[in-house]
Design a protein around this motif. Structure first.
Motif, PDB file in Angstrom:
ATOM      1  N   TYR A  98       0.777  -1.244   0.000  1.00 31.54           N
ATOM      2  CA  TYR A  98       0.000   0.000   0.000  1.00 31.54           C
ATOM      3  C   TYR A  98       0.805   1.290   0.000  1.00 31.54           C
ATOM      4  CZ  TYR A  98      -4.785  -1.432  -0.077  1.00 31.54           C
ATOM      5  OH  TYR A  98      -5.995  -1.885  -0.503  1.00 31.54           O
ATOM      6  N   ASP A 128      -3.587 -12.694   8.491  1.00 31.71           N
ATOM      7  CA  ASP A 128      -3.453 -11.322   7.988  1.00 31.71           C
ATOM      8  C   ASP A 128      -4.555 -10.430   8.542  1.00 31.71           C
ATOM      9  OD1 ASP A 128      -2.192  -9.264   6.702  1.00 31.71           O
ATOM     10  OD2 ASP A 128      -2.589  -9.951   4.672  1.00 31.71           O
ATOM     11  N   ASP A 129      -4.326  -9.119   8.399  1.00 31.50           N
ATOM     12  CA  ASP A 129      -5.299  -8.160   8.920  1.00 31.50           C
ATOM     13  C   ASP A 129      -6.574  -8.143   8.084  1.00 31.50           C
ATOM     14  OD1 ASP A 129      -3.992  -7.036   6.737  1.00 31.50           O
ATOM     15  OD2 ASP A 129      -3.527  -5.128   7.704  1.00 31.50           O
ATOM     16  N   ILE A 130      -6.402  -8.125   6.741  1.00 36.41           N
ATOM     17  CA  ILE A 130      -7.591  -7.998   5.885  1.00 36.41           C
ATOM     18  C   ILE A 130      -7.362  -8.704   4.557  1.00 36.41           C
ATOM     19  CG2 ILE A 130      -6.874  -5.690   5.061  1.00 36.41           C
ATOM     20  CD1 ILE A 130      -9.874  -4.928   5.030  1.00 36.41           C
ATOM     21  N   ASP A 147      -8.365  -8.518   0.972  1.00 38.75           N
ATOM     22  CA  ASP A 147      -8.953  -7.522   0.079  1.00 38.75           C
ATOM     23  C   ASP A 147      -9.006  -8.133  -1.323  1.00 38.75           C
ATOM     24  OD1 ASP A 147      -9.800  -4.950  -0.738  1.00 38.75           O
ATOM     25  OD2 ASP A 147      -7.769  -4.253  -1.051  1.00 38.75           O
ATOM     26  N   THR A 148      -8.052  -7.826  -2.206  1.00 42.17           N
ATOM     27  CA  THR A 148      -8.036  -8.498  -3.514  1.00 42.17           C
ATOM     28  C   THR A 148      -7.688  -9.979  -3.346  1.00 42.17           C
ATOM     29  OG1 THR A 148      -5.695  -8.099  -3.925  1.00 42.17           O
ATOM     30  CG2 THR A 148      -7.219  -6.379  -4.630  1.00 42.17           C
ATOM     31  N   GLY A 149      -6.963 -10.304  -2.285  1.00 42.25           N
ATOM     32  CA  GLY A 149      -6.554 -11.682  -2.016  1.00 42.25           C
ATOM     33  C   GLY A 149      -5.158 -11.993  -2.552  1.00 42.25           C
ATOM     34  N   THR A 186      -2.117 -10.920  -1.699  1.00 42.24           N
ATOM     35  CA  THR A 186      -1.077 -11.170  -0.694  1.00 42.24           C
ATOM     36  C   THR A 186      -1.171 -12.609  -0.180  1.00 42.24           C
ATOM     37  OG1 THR A 186      -1.373  -8.883   0.027  1.00 42.24           O
ATOM     38  CG2 THR A 186      -0.084 -10.306   1.478  1.00 42.24           C
ATOM     39  N   LYS A 212     -13.038  -8.542   2.988  1.00 45.13           N
ATOM     40  CA  LYS A 212     -13.709  -7.569   2.107  1.00 45.13           C
ATOM     41  C   LYS A 212     -14.021  -8.290   0.810  1.00 45.13           C
ATOM     42  CE  LYS A 212     -11.768  -3.126   2.328  1.00 45.13           C
ATOM     43  NZ  LYS A 212     -10.825  -2.137   1.746  1.00 45.13           N
ATOM     44  N   LEU A 265     -14.894  -0.382   1.910  1.00 44.16           N
ATOM     45  CA  LEU A 265     -14.543   0.881   2.575  1.00 44.16           C
ATOM     46  C   LEU A 265     -13.087   0.787   2.976  1.00 44.16           C
ATOM     47  CD1 LEU A 265     -17.287   1.057   5.361  1.00 44.16           C
ATOM     48  CD2 LEU A 265     -17.017   2.689   3.494  1.00 44.16           C
ATOM     49  N   PHE A 266     -12.379   1.904   3.030  1.00 41.93           N
ATOM     50  CA  PHE A 266     -11.008   1.856   3.541  1.00 41.93           C
ATOM     51  C   PHE A 266     -11.055   2.085   5.048  1.00 41.93           C
ATOM     52  CE2 PHE A 266      -6.783   3.266   4.605  1.00 41.93           C
ATOM     53  CZ  PHE A 266      -6.016   2.337   3.918  1.00 41.93           C
ATOM     54  N   VAL A 267     -10.633   1.080   5.802  1.00 42.37           N
ATOM     55  CA  VAL A 267     -10.745   1.139   7.259  1.00 42.37           C
ATOM     56  C   VAL A 267      -9.374   1.206   7.924  1.00 42.37           C
ATOM     57  CG1 VAL A 267     -12.971  -0.056   7.299  1.00 42.37           C
ATOM     58  CG2 VAL A 267     -10.865  -1.394   7.460  1.00 42.37           C
ATOM     59  N   ASP A 285      -3.449   0.436   8.919  1.00 43.49           N
ATOM     60  CA  ASP A 285      -2.928   1.800   8.898  1.00 43.49           C
ATOM     61  C   ASP A 285      -3.440   2.618   7.737  1.00 43.49           C
ATOM     62  OD1 ASP A 285      -1.383   0.323   6.907  1.00 43.49           O
ATOM     63  OD2 ASP A 285      -0.108   2.089   6.818  1.00 43.49           O
TER      64      ASP A 285
HETATM   65  P1  5GP Z   1      -4.733  -7.876  -0.783  1.00 38.82           P
HETATM   66  O1  5GP Z   1      -3.433  -8.436  -1.224  1.00 38.82           O
HETATM   67  O2  5GP Z   1      -5.713  -8.853  -0.232  1.00 38.82           O
HETATM   68  O3  5GP Z   1      -5.357  -6.969  -1.811  1.00 38.82           O
HETATM   69  O4  5GP Z   1      -4.379  -6.802   0.299  1.00 38.82           O
HETATM   70  C1  5GP Z   1      -4.212  -7.066   1.579  1.00 38.82           C
HETATM   71  C2  5GP Z   1      -3.542  -5.882   2.233  1.00 38.82           C
HETATM   72  O5  5GP Z   1      -4.031  -4.620   1.738  1.00 38.82           O
HETATM   73  C3  5GP Z   1      -3.859  -5.882   3.681  1.00 38.82           C
HETATM   74  O6  5GP Z   1      -2.961  -6.685   4.409  1.00 38.82           O
HETATM   75  C4  5GP Z   1      -3.759  -4.406   4.029  1.00 38.82           C
HETATM   76  O7  5GP Z   1      -2.426  -4.083   4.310  1.00 38.82           O
HETATM   77  C5  5GP Z   1      -4.168  -3.684   2.770  1.00 38.82           C
HETATM   78  N1  5GP Z   1      -5.585  -3.251   2.835  1.00 38.82           N
HETATM   79  C6  5GP Z   1      -6.626  -3.712   2.108  1.00 38.82           C
HETATM   80  N2  5GP Z   1      -7.775  -3.096   2.440  1.00 38.82           N
HETATM   81  C7  5GP Z   1      -7.463  -2.223   3.421  1.00 38.82           C
HETATM   82  C8  5GP Z   1      -8.229  -1.293   4.213  1.00 38.82           C
HETATM   83  O8  5GP Z   1      -9.457  -1.128   4.109  1.00 38.82           O
HETATM   84  N3  5GP Z   1      -7.533  -0.573   5.134  1.00 38.82           N
HETATM   85  C9  5GP Z   1      -6.190  -0.697   5.311  1.00 38.82           C
HETATM   86  N4  5GP Z   1      -5.621   0.058   6.241  1.00 38.82           N
HETATM   87  N5  5GP Z   1      -5.439  -1.578   4.609  1.00 38.82           N
HETATM   88  C10 5GP Z   1      -6.067  -2.315   3.673  1.00 38.82           C
END
Ligand code: 5GP
Ligand code: MG
Length: 187
Positions: free
Chosen positions: A72, A100-102, A104-106, A108, A132, A152-154, A160
């Motif tokens: 990010y 992991d924390d979240i 999102d796209t998946g 990571t 998400k 939503l961005f949380v 963070d």
């Molecule tokens: P992915 O690879 O699934 O797209 O992304 C996962 C990473 O994106 C998370 O570990 C986190 O660092 C970041 N991320 C995705 N959505 C959010 C969000 O709503 N808030 C924050 N702070 N980080 C997010």
């Protein structure tokens, strides 16, 4: 002195709701492993707080390892993914729980899962604090998840914005002017 709380527009999940969800997932994990040895692989930095609260509710032997993944930078849209592996101990033949924390796209989780399976892990399961599902770009679902969020961005509870807000004890949405001041559009 400025308070982080003043930057939050609304709280989505209180500390109480978060800990209730974590208790539920911890019980499910104890049942899933059913006495089998496993290693919790915490994905830094976002999952540090979730991992710490989660493992303290799993009263069976486990090991703890860390990897770092960041995509990010200072923005709210995904960029390049950078992964660093800290010494993770034995991987071959181990049951791993990626935390992991979240999700999102998946991307990571999916990349890390492939990587650990290639390194000879016996089983790789995934556990996320937030899911998400509306943003998924790869075919991956978390095996264990605490809570679901809309698109939503949380921030807070490890998550963070521009390196800040991880230490909020709850999950919330920032006031739009915070993003505007940083010159970005909230997703
Ligand atoms: P992915 O690879 O699934 O797209 O992304 C996962 C990473 O994106 C998370 O570990 C986190 O660092 C970041 N991320 C995705 N959505 C959010 C969000 O709503 N808030 C924050 N702070 N980080 C997010
Ligand atoms: Mg992260």
């Amino acid at each position: 002195m400025s308070s982080l709380h003043a930057d939050i527009e609304r709280v989505l999940f209180s500390e109480e709701v978060i800990l209730q969800g974590i208790n539920r997932v911890a019980k499910a994990l104890v049942e899933h492993y059913d006495g089998r040895d496993f290693t919790v692989v915490s994905i830094l930095k976002g999952s540090c707080i979730f991992s710490a609260d989660l493992i303290r509710r799993i009263p069976v032997p486990l090991e703890l390892a860390f990897v770092s993944a960041s995509s990010y930078g200072d923005r709210t849209t995904a960029g390049e993914l950078e992964i660093s592996f800290f010494p993770t101990g034995e991987i071959e033949g181990r049951n791993l729980l990626l935390v992991d924390d979240i999700l999102d796209t998946g991307q990571t989780m999916s990349r890390l899962k492939t990587e650990f399976l290639e390194r000879g892990a016996a089983e790789v399961s995934t556990c996320v604090f937030l899911d998400k599902p509306s943003r998924r770009a790869v075919d991956l679902d978390a095996d264990f998840k605490v809570l679901e969020v809309d698109d939503l961005f949380v921030v807070g509870y490890g998550l963070d914005f521009a390196g800040r807000y991880r230490n909020l004890p709850y999950v919330g949405v920032l006031r739009p002017e915070i993003y505007q001041a940083a010159g970005v559009q909230a997703s």
